[in-house]
Design a protein around this motif. Structure first.
Motif, PDB file in Angstrom:
ATOM      1  N   ASP A  96       0.846  -1.192   0.000  1.00  8.84           N
ATOM      2  CA  ASP A  96       0.000   0.000   0.000  1.00  8.84           C
ATOM      3  C   ASP A  96       0.882   1.243   0.000  1.00  8.84           C
ATOM      4  OD1 ASP A  96       0.869   0.423   2.639  1.00  8.84           O
ATOM      5  OD2 ASP A  96      -1.027  -0.211   3.534  1.00  8.84           O
ATOM      6  N   ALA A  97       0.284   2.430   0.086  1.00  9.66           N
ATOM      7  CA  ALA A  97       1.025   3.692   0.026  1.00  9.66           C
ATOM      8  C   ALA A  97       2.006   3.851   1.188  1.00  9.66           C
ATOM      9  CB  ALA A  97       0.054   4.865   0.008  1.00  9.66           C
ATOM     10  N   ASN A  98       1.768   3.137   2.302  1.00 10.90           N
ATOM     11  CA  ASN A  98       2.651   3.234   3.469  1.00 10.90           C
ATOM     12  C   ASN A  98       3.736   2.168   3.490  1.00 10.90           C
ATOM     13  OD1 ASN A  98       1.150   5.410   4.561  1.00 10.90           O
ATOM     14  ND2 ASN A  98      -0.369   3.947   5.304  1.00 10.90           N
TER      15      ASN A  98
END
Length: 123
Positions: free
Chosen positions: A86-88
């Motif tokens: 994911d984006a993290n």
């Protein structure tokens, strides 16, 4: 365990997607018997968590565990091929998959007698 991970005590050896959790008392007696056949412990009076997409790491990764939710950092080269983030930078999924019908809003899987939760336990 595969022979390559036979001595992997104290290690993370694979990943699963954690789905829904239910209290076992929500299931009728027939479902509880079926769930107990699939579980490590009898289902009665416990919480049951549905796991999906089990996959092996490429090699065991030593990690201290916990009896509560915990996080671990895994080397990128240990992750199964196709792992997505994911984006993290957290692991999101190994592959795209459809949400089961019983988990979709305003939709339900066809239920059979003794399968009130829509889990397909009876076939």
């Amino acid at each position: 365990l595969p022979s390559s991970m036979a001595n992997a005590h104290g290690c993370i050896v694979g990943l699963v997607d954690v789905e829904n959790t239910w209290h076992a008392d929500l299931f009728n007696e027939v479902e509880q018997v079926q769930l107990s056949e699939q579980a490590v412990y009898p289902a009665q009076g416990t919480f049951l968590t549905q796991l999906r997409s089990p996959r092996w790491l490429k090699y065991p990764v030593h990690a201290a565990g916990s009896n509560k939710p915990w996080q671990a950092q895994l080397p990128l080269d240990a992750l199964p091929d196709g792992t997505e983030f994911d984006a993290n930078g957290n692991i999101a999924a190994v592959a795209l998959r459809e949400v089961p019908a019983y988990a979709q809003q305003n939709m339900g899987a066809p239920l059979t007698e003794g399968d009130e939760m829509g889990l397909g336990l009876l076939g």
